[in-house]
Structure formats: structure tokens, C-alpha cells
Scaffold this active site. Structure first.
Site, PDB file in Angstrom:
ATOM      1  N   VAL A  51       0.835  -1.196   0.000  1.00  0.00           N
ATOM      2  CA  VAL A  51       0.000   0.000   0.000  1.00  0.00           C
ATOM      3  C   VAL A  51       0.876   1.256   0.000  1.00  0.00           C
ATOM      4  O   VAL A  51       0.563   2.247  -0.630  1.00  0.00           O
ATOM      5  CB  VAL A  51      -0.992   0.038   1.184  1.00  0.00           C
ATOM      6  CG1 VAL A  51      -0.267  -0.001   2.519  1.00  0.00           C
ATOM      7  CG2 VAL A  51      -1.893   1.241   1.129  1.00  0.00           C
ATOM      8  N   GLY A  52       2.030   1.163   0.664  1.00  0.00           N
ATOM      9  CA  GLY A  52       2.932   2.306   0.728  1.00  0.00           C
ATOM     10  C   GLY A  52       3.829   2.335  -0.493  1.00  0.00           C
ATOM     11  O   GLY A  52       4.007   1.319  -1.169  1.00  0.00           O
ATOM     12  N   ARG A  65      -8.674   5.370   3.712  1.00  0.00           N
ATOM     13  CA  ARG A  65      -9.378   4.088   3.809  1.00  0.00           C
ATOM     14  C   ARG A  65      -9.125   3.390   5.140  1.00  0.00           C
ATOM     15  O   ARG A  65     -10.045   2.921   5.791  1.00  0.00           O
ATOM     16  CB  ARG A  65      -8.903   3.143   2.703  1.00  0.00           C
ATOM     17  CG  ARG A  65      -9.475   3.434   1.353  1.00  0.00           C
ATOM     18  CD  ARG A  65      -9.067   2.340   0.364  1.00  0.00           C
ATOM     19  NE  ARG A  65      -9.266   2.810  -0.992  1.00  0.00           N
ATOM     20  CZ  ARG A  65      -8.363   3.485  -1.684  1.00  0.00           C
ATOM     21  NH1 ARG A  65      -7.178   3.756  -1.151  1.00  0.00           N
ATOM     22  NH2 ARG A  65      -8.623   3.877  -2.913  1.00  0.00           N
ATOM     23  N   ILE A  66      -7.843   3.307   5.529  1.00  0.00           N
ATOM     24  CA  ILE A  66      -7.527   2.533   6.739  1.00  0.00           C
ATOM     25  C   ILE A  66      -8.107   3.200   7.983  1.00  0.00           C
ATOM     26  O   ILE A  66      -8.779   2.550   8.787  1.00  0.00           O
ATOM     27  CB  ILE A  66      -6.004   2.303   6.853  1.00  0.00           C
ATOM     28  CG1 ILE A  66      -5.577   1.292   5.770  1.00  0.00           C
ATOM     29  CG2 ILE A  66      -5.625   1.791   8.235  1.00  0.00           C
ATOM     30  CD1 ILE A  66      -4.085   1.046   5.666  1.00  0.00           C
ATOM     31  N   ARG A  68       3.845   3.749   9.239  1.00  0.00           N
ATOM     32  CA  ARG A  68       5.249   3.448   8.982  1.00  0.00           C
ATOM     33  C   ARG A  68       6.046   3.829  10.221  1.00  0.00           C
ATOM     34  O   ARG A  68       5.710   4.812  10.901  1.00  0.00           O
ATOM     35  CB  ARG A  68       5.749   4.257   7.771  1.00  0.00           C
ATOM     36  CG  ARG A  68       5.261   3.749   6.421  1.00  0.00           C
ATOM     37  CD  ARG A  68       5.920   2.422   6.044  1.00  0.00           C
ATOM     38  NE  ARG A  68       5.474   1.906   4.755  1.00  0.00           N
ATOM     39  CZ  ARG A  68       4.456   1.050   4.598  1.00  0.00           C
ATOM     40  NH1 ARG A  68       3.769   0.632   5.647  1.00  0.00           N
ATOM     41  NH2 ARG A  68       4.144   0.616   3.391  1.00  0.00           N
ATOM     42  N   HIS A 101       5.514  -6.077  11.714  1.00  0.00           N
ATOM     43  CA  HIS A 101       4.904  -5.589  10.474  1.00  0.00           C
ATOM     44  C   HIS A 101       4.018  -6.652   9.813  1.00  0.00           C
ATOM     45  O   HIS A 101       4.232  -7.030   8.655  1.00  0.00           O
ATOM     46  CB  HIS A 101       5.994  -5.110   9.494  1.00  0.00           C
ATOM     47  CG  HIS A 101       5.480  -4.093   8.517  1.00  0.00           C
ATOM     48  ND1 HIS A 101       6.263  -3.115   7.964  1.00  0.00           N
ATOM     49  CD2 HIS A 101       4.242  -3.904   7.997  1.00  0.00           C
ATOM     50  CE1 HIS A 101       5.547  -2.370   7.132  1.00  0.00           C
ATOM     51  NE2 HIS A 101       4.311  -2.839   7.146  1.00  0.00           N
ATOM     52  N   ILE A 102       3.009  -7.086  10.572  1.00  0.00           N
ATOM     53  CA  ILE A 102       2.093  -8.107  10.040  1.00  0.00           C
ATOM     54  C   ILE A 102       0.697  -7.533   9.844  1.00  0.00           C
ATOM     55  O   ILE A 102      -0.289  -8.270   9.773  1.00  0.00           O
ATOM     56  CB  ILE A 102       2.034  -9.352  10.960  1.00  0.00           C
ATOM     57  CG1 ILE A 102       1.611  -8.963  12.392  1.00  0.00           C
ATOM     58  CG2 ILE A 102       3.370 -10.080  10.973  1.00  0.00           C
ATOM     59  CD1 ILE A 102       1.264 -10.150  13.269  1.00  0.00           C
ATOM     60  N   GLY A 103       0.607  -6.198   9.742  1.00  0.00           N
ATOM     61  CA  GLY A 103      -0.699  -5.550   9.623  1.00  0.00           C
ATOM     62  C   GLY A 103      -1.589  -6.149   8.559  1.00  0.00           C
ATOM     63  O   GLY A 103      -2.786  -6.342   8.762  1.00  0.00           O
ATOM     64  N   SER A 104      -1.017  -6.457   7.409  1.00  0.00           N
ATOM     65  CA  SER A 104      -1.852  -6.987   6.326  1.00  0.00           C
ATOM     66  C   SER A 104      -1.698  -8.494   6.165  1.00  0.00           C
ATOM     67  O   SER A 104      -2.111  -9.063   5.158  1.00  0.00           O
ATOM     68  CB  SER A 104      -1.497  -6.286   5.009  1.00  0.00           C
ATOM     69  OG  SER A 104      -0.180  -6.598   4.614  1.00  0.00           O
TER      70      SER A 104
END
Lengths: 340, 340
Positions: A81-82, A163-164, A256, A305-308
Site C-alpha cells: 500500500v505504501g 481508507r484505513i 510506517r 509488520h504483520i498488519g496486512s
């Protein structure tokens, strides 16, 4: 001999995405077929002659890399996304289209933000650690044991309200959150897009733009960072911001790492100036050694960093990345394209 | 000399509740004024002559205890939602009224259930542990790293569907849960009370009674235990139930430890027959040593019974307990009274 179109793919893809890619026989696919990131030298060596790149956020797309593959390079598809791993102005210069996957991961990241909010408020890190250490027998149930603030009635402050952020707000409705304030690149302005039908009081929660960061810091019981990393958001949460936060407030970062000044956060946690923190990202990741100062703070939960990281989302991201790559090569519309 | 009414309080109470209690000068207050539980011998020694007891779930109210204080005992106020620490039939025999605090903790426990669901699906236990162990540098971001199932689209099965279960459902709405099935003491019957305006499709989620435990086990992606502990719910989740569950499903227990057969759960986790578990309670708690078999399962998150541990909830529980005690002594209506 027909000339094939070379594409470089920097990672193993899952079944459906890989099948789709391989069904395109006009492509010469050069792929780093591993779960682990492609080494930078491998990418530099293979990029020359490529028309398309499918890259991860672990690949830095900068001048040195682009030098190796312009002018053949027509498109980049980033599995993310980034886009802060990509030097965007150079793409514009060289007329390179850029696809990304901003919509696929909204739900998974929003779920992570809720999980981190609750873990920070409810002291899940401390609680899990004490049970694992065998301390439970010596700390029987007690009315004040491991108590934390309750989400019902809270004001949630959103830094970034795309969105988030809005997906997080939608999830908070059922928890009885009282109020939402948000800060975007246009402080004080009402959010233009209502992604999930939660704005304008439709969800039963008042959501209003903060006049500025000071108000947001002062009023929020939960601060959710869901913004892009830019020069103006770098170290947004620093000493000044933390000093305004309530002692009972928690900080959640699903954006981030560098949006938070780590040193300032460690200090605030150590001195009990905020209640806790739930972080999915951190400055300098993944280089977080066991003696990292944040890991010494019992009120800090740090995820790698497992957000998605849901099975469904990662499958969708892979498939959308392949579609973006193909569209970039054929000149068709991408699922999501960055306006350069 | 005026005769005061003796009450025994087995724990330190917070400010507002203690102030309310002490404002009643007609009472002789005998209190174990500590954060730690009152030892059983202390309670046995002080109970004689008491008209009222304010107790925690760490105090066992059985025949031996009641023998010391009937016939003076008129009322018990329990600082809890559960009453399995109290031998209820004996209270009826001796005409002792029982107050409890079932409504105060609904939100906090429902929040915990959501947190545990997400932690079990998203592998938060593993993720936090790997970061703490300094493993992040060697496990950079990867598409399949620590992925788990996503809550959107799931079917949630509720075992027990009273206030807490329905409050959990209400919270799940914003996450895009697809369907809810529930099992109560009347299998197949539609829930009579709609506590939070979420039944009958009002919340946009279909919630239907399961025909039986087999259907619930087979269909659910998340199983939430929110029932009382009774002879029919003891070891409800055992080998048979776990064998029916999906390999991608998670088990969440915010009820009572013995609703789950620990040995069977350990086996299912070890063999990967379910995806994970999030537990706030466990058989034999708080006697959970560091080498407890559940703690060896990376996909199991175990909290030390902090489901209702929010500052707000514990304050409310304390105040309601004092109100119940006073009402029980004066013959007035309690905030919540158990029908014996």
C-alpha cells in the site's frame, strides 16, 4: 525467434497469482523464487532489459536501480500500500507507470489496529508475559490486577484518515467509542471521501476534523497512526506530541515506523506519561535486536509488520500486483495506479 | 450500646465503593484490606455473626463456610458475573439473598473476546515472542510471513448467547463477519432477549440458533465460549468437539476454564487440527506453571483472567457490590440479584 517481454519478479507468489503470471506466454519471467527477499545485487543484475518489475516493499527502487533498466522499463507493480520504497519523481521523469495494492489490505490492517488498541489498553503484552513466566500462581485474581482503560466512551484521534483510518472507525462503532477526531494534510477540513458510510454521524459516532495536532493530542484516548510516510509526517509523534497526550492514552502505529520518534516514545513509556503503545512498525525495522529499548517497556506491544498478514489479503495483493503488471505492460487500466 | 450490623468484606475496594460502604455507620465492617485474596481461615474466623458478606470469586462459599454464619447471614454480594464459587442450593435453604454484577462487565469481557479472536487468528503470541527474542532481523517482511485467517467473511459460533455473546456479536459487525450461529441451553431455539439490538438481522448479520453442537463446531471459523460453567458445559470443548472444528478455526474462551478440556485442546493445537486459541481462563487457574503444556503451543494465547479488568468496569463492579450488600441487608431491590 519472437522477442519475449522481460519481467522481473522479486519474490515467490502464491498459487493463483503465479498461475496467472505464467499463463502469459509472451513474458520472459525472471523471478526470485523464494519466501525471502531478493538480494539487492540480484535485482540490479537482472533488471537490465526488463519492461516490468513486480516488487515488494523490501526492494528499494531508486536512481541506481532505475539506471540499469531505463529506457526498457514501462511499469512497476508494487506489492504494497505504501510507496516510500520507491523514488516517485524518477518514475514520472522516465514515464514509468506504477501500480500498487492500496485497497486489498484495508480490512486486515484495520483489524490489526483494533487488536493493537485493545492490546495496549488491556496490557496484553504484560499479561501474556507474566503467564508465560509462570507468575500467575503468585498473582491470583484481584480487582485491580492488570486493569487498563476501557475503549467504550473513548475519543479516538486519527492521524491520516483515508481508507484505513475510516475502516478502523467503522470497527470501533460496536465498541461504544464516543467520538473521533482526525488530522489529514488539510487540517480542519472535513474528509472528502466517505469510504465505509461512517461519516456525517451515519455510524452513530461524531467524527470531526481536528483543528491541529495539538488538539488531537490533547483530546484523544487512543491515537491511531494511519498516514503515509512523508517529510511532514516523519517523527510526527515526537516529544512535543507525546507531552500533550493523556496519561491514560495509548498510541497505535499501523502506518510506517518513522512516523514515531522511537527515542521520545521510549522516554514517554518509561516515565508513564502515556498508558501504552501498540506498534506494527518501527524505525529501522526489521533491525530490531532483543535489547531494543522499546522491548524493555512492558506497556509496549511490538509486532513484526504483520498488519496486512492475512491469507486472504496476501492472496489478493499478489493477484492484484500481477494484474497491475500486465496492465502496465499492455497499456490497460490497473486495479490501482499511483498518480505520479 | 447500639448493636451494629456486622459485614465481612474480603478485599480492598476502590475509593468510591469504599466511601459508600463506610458512610453506613450502622455497619461494623470487618475487611481484609489488601489487594490479595483473603485467606480461607481468615474468612472462616470472621464470618460468624455476620449479616452480610461481600466476596470475590476467589472465595469459596460452601457448606463449611455457611455453617459458621447461619442463621445471622442475610445476604451475600459477589463481586463477579459468575456464581460457580458459591453453593447456590444452600443459600436458598437458609434464605440468603445473593447479589452479583453480571451487567457491569459485559463490555470489558466482550472487548477481551474480540482481542483474543484477533490475537489467535493473527498469531499475535508468536509475533510478539519472535520480536522479543530478537528474531525480526532474520525474518524480514515476506508475503506469507505470519499470515492467519481474516475475520471478514467468517462464521462465528457462540456457545452461550447471553449479554456477553451478543455484545461480542455487536462488535463483530464492523469487521464484516458474515454469519453467527449460537448454542444455548435450548438448542435450536431463537434467543429470547435481544440485549443490544443486533438480532433478527438488525445488525446486518444473520444470527441463527445452531441445531446442536456438531453443527456449530463444523460451521464456525471462530468459536466464542461465553456460557456459564454448569455440569452440561463442563468440558464442552473436548476431543469430539475439536475434531469437528475447521483446521482454520480459532477457539476463544472468555467463560470459565473447565468449559474446555485442556488436554484435548493441547493435542489439537499440537497436531495443527485447529488454527489457534485465545484463552482468558483455564482449568486449574491460577495454578499455571511456566511449563504448562498450553504455554508450549505457539498458537495459544493465554491471559490471566483479565476479561473484565478495565478501570471503569472494576469501579462499577465494586460500587454495585456494595449497593447489593446494602440492599440485601435492608430488604430493598439489588442492582442484580440471583434468582435462587
Amino acid at each position: 525467434m519472437s522477442q519475449k517481454t522481460k519481467v522481473v519478479v522479486t519474490r515467490q507468489l502464491n498459487g493463483a497469482a503465479q498461475t496467472l503470471l505464467e499463463s502469459h506466454h509472451e513474458l520472459e519471467i525472471v523471478q526470485w523464487n523464494s519466501e525471502k527477499p531478493a538480494p539487492r545485487p540480484w535485482l540490479l543484475q537482472n533488471a537490465p532489459g526488463a519492461s516490468g518489475l513486480l516488487v515488494m516493499l523490501s526492494d528499494t527502487i531508486d536512481a541506481a536501480l532505475l539506471e540499469t533498466c531505463t529506457p526498457t522499463l514501462k511499469t512497476i507493480a508494487s506489492f504494497s500500500v505504501g510507496t516510500d520504497h520507491i523514488t516517485l519523481p524518477l518514475l514520472k521523469t522516465h514515464n514509468i507507470r506504477l501500480g500498487y495494492t492500496p485497497t486489498a489490505l484495508t480490512s486486515a490492517v484495520a483489524d490489526t489496529a483494533i487488536m493493537l488498541t485493545l492490546m495496549a489498553q488491556r496490557r496484553a503484552g504484560e499479561a501474556v508475559a507474566s503467564v508465560k513466566a509462570g507468575e500467575w500462581p503468585a498473582m491470583p485474581w484481584a480487582p485491580q490486577l492488570l486493569t487498563g482503560p476501557q475503549i467504550a466512551g473513548c475519543t479516538v484521534g486519527f492521524v491520516g484518515f483515508g481508507r484505513i483510518g475510516q475502516a478502523v472507525l467503522k470497527r470501533f462503532v460496536g465498541f461504544g467509542v464516543r467520538r473521533a477526531v482526525y488530522l489529514t494534510s488539510r487540517p480542519g477540513e472535513v474528509a472528502k471521501v466517505d469510504y465505509f458510510d461512517v461519516l456525517g454521524g451515519k455510524a452513530g459516532i461524531e467524527a470531526v476534523p481536528a483543528r491541529g495536532w495539538e488538539d488531537l493530542g490533547r483530546e484523544s484516548d487512543v491515537v491511531v497512526l494511519g498516514c503515509a510516510l512523508t517529510e511532514s509526517t516523519r517523527h510526527f509523534v515526537g516529544r512535543e506530541f507525546l507531552a500533550l497526550m493523556k496519561r491514560t492514552a495509548v498510541l497505535v502505529n499501523v502506518a510506517r515506523g518513522p512516523v514515531v520518534d522511537t527515542e521520545a516514545l521510549v522516554e514517554a513509556l518509561r516515565e508513564g506519561r502515556i498508558f501504552g503503545a501498540g506498534l506494527d512498525v518501527v524505525e529501522g525495522e526489521p533491525n530490531v535486536p532483543a535489547d531494543h529499548p522499546l522491548l524493555k517497556e512492558p506497556r509496549c506491544v511490538l509486532l513484526p509488520h504483520i498488519g496486512s498478514a492475512t491469507i486472504e489479503t496476501r492472496e489478493q495483493m499478489a493477484e492484484e500486483s500481477v494484474r497491475n503488471l500486465l496492465a502496465g505492460l499492455s497499456g490497460e487500466a490497473m486495479v490501482n495506479e499511483v498518480e505520479l
